[in-house]
Design an enzyme around this catalytic site. Sequence first.
Site, short mmCIF file in Angstrom:
data_model
loop_
_atom_site.label_atom_id
_atom_site.label_comp_id
_atom_site.label_asym_id
_atom_site.label_seq_id
_atom_site.Cartn_x
_atom_site.Cartn_y
_atom_site.Cartn_z
NE ARG A 234 -4.32 -1.38 0.11
CZ ARG A 234 -4.33 -2.65 -0.51
NH1 ARG A 234 -3.36 -3.07 -1.33
NH2 ARG A 234 -5.49 -3.11 -0.46
CD GLU A 263 -2.66 3.03 -5.80
OE1 GLU A 263 -1.65 2.48 -5.47
OE2 GLU A 263 -3.83 2.23 -5.67
CG HIS A 285 -2.60 -0.91 -6.87
ND1 HIS A 285 -2.92 -0.36 -6.13
CD2 HIS A 285 -2.56 -2.27 -6.63
CE1 HIS A 285 -3.14 -1.06 -5.08
NE2 HIS A 285 -3.08 -2.26 -5.36
#
Length: 318
Positions: A234, A263, A285
């Site tokens: 994270r 994000e 990601h």
Amino acid sequence: MEKIVFLDRATLAPQIRLSRPAFEHEFVEFEQTAPDQVVARLAGATIAITNKVPLTAEVLAQLPSLKLIAVAATGTDCVDKAACERQGVRVSNIRGYAVNTVPEHTFALMLALRRNLIAYRDDVLNGEWQKSGQFCFFNHAIHDLGGMTLGIIGEGVLGQRVAEIAKVFGMRPLFAAHKGREGLGPLYTPWDEVLATSDIITIHSPLTAQTRGMLAMPEFRAMQRKPLIINTARGGLVDEEALVRALDEGLISGIGFDVLSGEPPAADNPLMRIAARPNVIVTPHVAWASDEAQQSLADQLMNNIERFVRDDSANLVV
């Protein structure tokens, strides 16, 4: 009849199959859902599926029919779990699906940075090979993984798998004791020792109030071997401004991040400002997102819903 609403189907690749439950149901899916659309889209729903769409206490208070929030991920920080407990809404998550994809991405970042693959690729595209006049050239340092000390922050399934792979490469994996805690048993190496002795540090921790910002300037200044910092967990686990400062000051030697604090990132995100450097790799990601892992996730997601409706609950966190 159950009404199931998937708020952000686009967070799974289009080729991933979502099975339909055997019980009577209505299934509605939206590619994306903005925060101000959540209440309207979940009106009358008994089961909500979300990957990253936030479900806050304010939103939940307006959804009296809701019985289950099936999170299409392992992390459940997008859901106000305390509000769910008060309201009697159950929350399930996905577990164990990323045991190959995340560790493999982690090592892809390590290998690319240790062997300077980005810099050498750029050199080839810019004609440096032809200019060299010989079969190879040495514009950038190349280092092996073998013999390196790997500090692993997070001792769950993913951290354990990373340690297994590290041993195959001939690395020495160390699991960091939880920051600020001692006496956690023989699995762990003291936090300060991991910072001081690791050639590479990789993060596999959940984001909680206790872990947010766990790596900042004090930690970077304690890193004696100028390690690579790898994060596939994270973004909020690392102070990004401090991370860039540490790179600029030579306290660390490179950055491989698959996750950022926001994000998609804002244009002024600290890592986006330096993303073109050859010792920085930012991926969007996707460490979790091999087709194999996504299909496993989707199958487990629908199984969680099936079992909940049968009162045979699986993977509940609330």
